[in-house]
Scaffold this motif. Structure first.
Motif, short mmCIF file in Angstrom:
data_model
loop_
_atom_site.label_atom_id
_atom_site.label_comp_id
_atom_site.label_asym_id
_atom_site.label_seq_id
_atom_site.Cartn_x
_atom_site.Cartn_y
_atom_site.Cartn_z
N ASP A 330 7.38 10.84 35.00
CA ASP A 330 6.45 10.62 33.89
C ASP A 330 5.83 11.94 33.42
O ASP A 330 5.76 12.22 32.22
N GLU A 331 5.36 12.75 34.37
CA GLU A 331 4.75 14.03 34.01
C GLU A 331 5.79 14.97 33.40
O GLU A 331 5.50 15.68 32.43
N ALA A 332 6.97 14.99 33.98
CA ALA A 332 8.00 15.90 33.49
C ALA A 332 8.45 15.53 32.09
O ALA A 332 8.58 16.40 31.21
N PHE A 333 8.70 14.25 31.84
CA PHE A 333 9.12 13.82 30.51
C PHE A 333 8.04 14.12 29.47
O PHE A 333 8.34 14.54 28.35
N ALA A 334 6.78 13.89 29.84
CA ALA A 334 5.69 14.16 28.91
C ALA A 334 5.60 15.65 28.58
O ALA A 334 5.43 16.04 27.41
N GLY A 335 5.70 16.49 29.60
CA GLY A 335 5.64 17.93 29.36
C GLY A 335 6.83 18.43 28.56
O GLY A 335 6.70 19.31 27.70
N TYR A 336 7.99 17.88 28.87
CA TYR A 336 9.23 18.26 28.17
C TYR A 336 9.13 17.99 26.68
O TYR A 336 9.35 18.88 25.86
N GLN A 337 8.76 16.77 26.30
CA GLN A 337 8.74 16.48 24.87
C GLN A 337 7.57 17.16 24.16
O GLN A 337 7.69 17.52 22.99
N ALA A 338 6.45 17.36 24.86
CA ALA A 338 5.33 18.07 24.24
C ALA A 338 5.71 19.49 23.88
O ALA A 338 5.27 20.03 22.86
N GLU A 339 6.55 20.12 24.70
CA GLU A 339 7.00 21.48 24.42
C GLU A 339 8.09 21.51 23.36
O GLU A 339 8.11 22.39 22.50
N ARG A 340 8.99 20.56 23.40
CA ARG A 340 10.18 20.65 22.58
C ARG A 340 10.03 20.05 21.18
O ARG A 340 10.64 20.55 20.22
N ILE A 341 9.26 18.99 21.01
CA ILE A 341 9.23 18.31 19.71
C ILE A 341 8.75 19.23 18.59
O ILE A 341 9.39 19.28 17.52
N PRO A 342 7.65 19.98 18.74
CA PRO A 342 7.24 20.84 17.61
C PRO A 342 8.31 21.85 17.21
O PRO A 342 8.53 22.09 16.02
N ARG A 343 8.97 22.45 18.18
CA ARG A 343 9.98 23.46 17.86
C ARG A 343 11.20 22.84 17.20
O ARG A 343 11.69 23.34 16.18
N THR A 344 11.72 21.77 17.77
CA THR A 344 12.93 21.19 17.20
C THR A 344 12.67 20.58 15.82
O THR A 344 13.54 20.63 14.95
N ALA A 345 11.48 20.00 15.62
CA ALA A 345 11.16 19.45 14.30
C ALA A 345 11.13 20.57 13.25
O ALA A 345 11.60 20.39 12.12
N LEU A 346 10.58 21.73 13.63
CA LEU A 346 10.55 22.86 12.70
C LEU A 346 11.97 23.32 12.37
O LEU A 346 12.30 23.59 11.21
N VAL A 347 12.82 23.41 13.39
CA VAL A 347 14.20 23.83 13.14
C VAL A 347 14.90 22.82 12.23
O VAL A 347 15.65 23.21 11.32
N GLN A 348 14.68 21.53 12.44
CA GLN A 348 15.28 20.52 11.57
C GLN A 348 14.87 20.72 10.12
O GLN A 348 15.70 20.68 9.20
N HIS A 349 13.58 20.94 9.89
CA HIS A 349 13.08 21.08 8.52
C HIS A 349 13.58 22.38 7.87
O HIS A 349 13.98 22.39 6.70
N VAL A 350 13.54 23.47 8.63
CA VAL A 350 13.98 24.75 8.06
C VAL A 350 15.48 24.72 7.77
O VAL A 350 15.94 25.28 6.76
N ALA A 351 16.25 24.06 8.62
CA ALA A 351 17.70 23.96 8.37
C ALA A 351 17.96 23.26 7.05
O ALA A 351 18.83 23.68 6.27
#
Length: 393
Positions: A330-351
């Protein structure tokens, strides 16, 4: 019903990298793939410095560098006029800034490298011919049912099952989005090319509603090409079918291009087309004991060449958080998506935006684009820092 501590659904580049990263972090990883064998469809893949850092951490950088090509330059040309627009120097200034080169290689070669590395770890279990037909999340566990009737119960499920992810269906009812662009791709032996080739350069020809990417792969033995164009036949009714974006439209889209581009369009197989899809970013890609990775989490159009790179970043991040939280899912999944979602969403939009800049068919945007391109120095990397510099966590 068999119990699997950590199950990865999908044995592509992202899933394989995740399995290897988890094993190296001290966790057991079980990878299931629906295909009869682990294999990549397609030809070239571009690996920017952010991806090569991950591959170094996974212990496979030497094998990657042995098969990859390090382009000297990225050259932008105008597809119709043949005019040079700008060059990005991938040489010493780039290496000094980012600490890693820019590399291109065959997708199958990269997957084979990751597969061999996974097979060296007893902690990684690999299974083929495992078609998933149902995924259920129960909060403290998840279950996966296969077409042959088998069921696995797992403490943690990583959905790395691509654009049409079944795992994503637990979190969203959204569908892939197409902007009606279609790609044709392939690689041919370098000696069979019939156009002038710069063996040390990656070339991108951009123009109204189309572009062509060319670069050498597999130690320079093959020449990879990807032609992309907007279909004029597309309708929402035709979208689920193959009755749009065909070879006739391919020829028509590039008919007004310069001679080198027109000739290049004839040099690869036309039996298969790839529709360009992405999805809107998710605000949450974890539910209970199920999380997503790679294209299942953040499919993106290819104009930044970051799809596989971001999947590799996902794999490293997930393993790091599981280690940081001592295996607490639970802690790992929460930390993982908290770190990754902002970056990947930005890459999606900029692409998406970058594709619009390449393909605009008006008068203002192409003129401004070409003016900005023409003024930049070859070693001006200002607009790349956000993507290629190390991510701080």
């Amino acid at each position: 019903m068999q119990h699997i501590p950590l199950l990865i659904v999908g044995g592509g580049i992202g899933g394989m990298a995740a399995g290897l990263a988890l094993a190296r972090a001290g966790f057991d990883a079980h990878i299931v793939e629906q295909a009869p064998e682990f294999a990549e469809i397609g030809a070239g893949i571009q690996l920017a410095p952010n991806a090569l850092r991950v591959l170094e951490d996974l212990g496979v950088a030497a094998e990657v560098h042995d098969l990859a090509v390090r382009p000297r330059n990225l050259v932008f040309m105008h597809a119709d006029t043949g005019r040079h627009l700008t060059t990005v120097d991938f040489g010493e200034p780039f290496l000094a800034r980012y600490g890693r080169p820019y590399s291109v290689m065959h997708r199958g070669d990269l997957l084979d490298i990751l597969l061999r590395a996974c097979r060296e770890y007893p902690r990684v279990t690999l299974e083929n011919n495992r078609r998933v037909v149902d995924i259920q999340d129960f909060g403290t566990a998840a279950e996966v049912r296969f077409a042959d009737g088998d069921t696995y119960r797992t403490d943690a499920l990583v959905g790395a099952d691509g654009l049409w992810s079944r795992a994503r269906g637990l979190l969203s009812t959204d569908r892939p989005i197409t902007d009606t662009y279609v790609a044709y791709r392939g690689a041919l032996p370098m000696g069979e090319t019939t156009v002038p080739v710069e063996p040390d350069d990656e070339i991108i020809w951009i123009g109204p509603n189309k572009h062509l990417v060319q670069y050498p792969i597999r130690r320079g033995e093959l020449y990879n090409q990807v032609a992309v164009f907007r279909s004029t036949r597309y309708t929402p009714e035709l979208e689920p079918t193959d009755d749009w974006g065909g070879p006739t439209e391919l020829d028509a889209a590039f008919a007004g291009s310069c001679e080198q581009v027109r000739t290049s369009i004839t040099m690869f197989n036309r039996d298969r087309r790839w529709v360009m899809y992405d999805r809107e970013p998710l605000a949450d890609w974890t539910r209970g004991r199920v999380t997503l990775l790679g294209d299942a989490a953040h499919p993106m159009v290819q104009y930044l060449a970051q799809g596989a790179c971001q999947a590799l970043e996902d794999a490293e991040c997930l393993a790091r958080h599981l280690a940081k939280h001592a295996g607490d899912i639970d802690e790992a999944f929460a930390g993982y998506q908290a770190e990754r979602i902002p970056r990947t969403a930005l890459v999606q939009h900029v692409a998406r935006g970058w594709g619009q800049v390449w393909h605009d068919d008006g008068e203002v945007v192409p003129a401004l684009r070409d003016r900005v391109f023409g003024r930049r120095a070859t070693d001006d990397y200002t607009d790349l820092d956000w993507l290629y510099q190390p991510v701080t966590s």
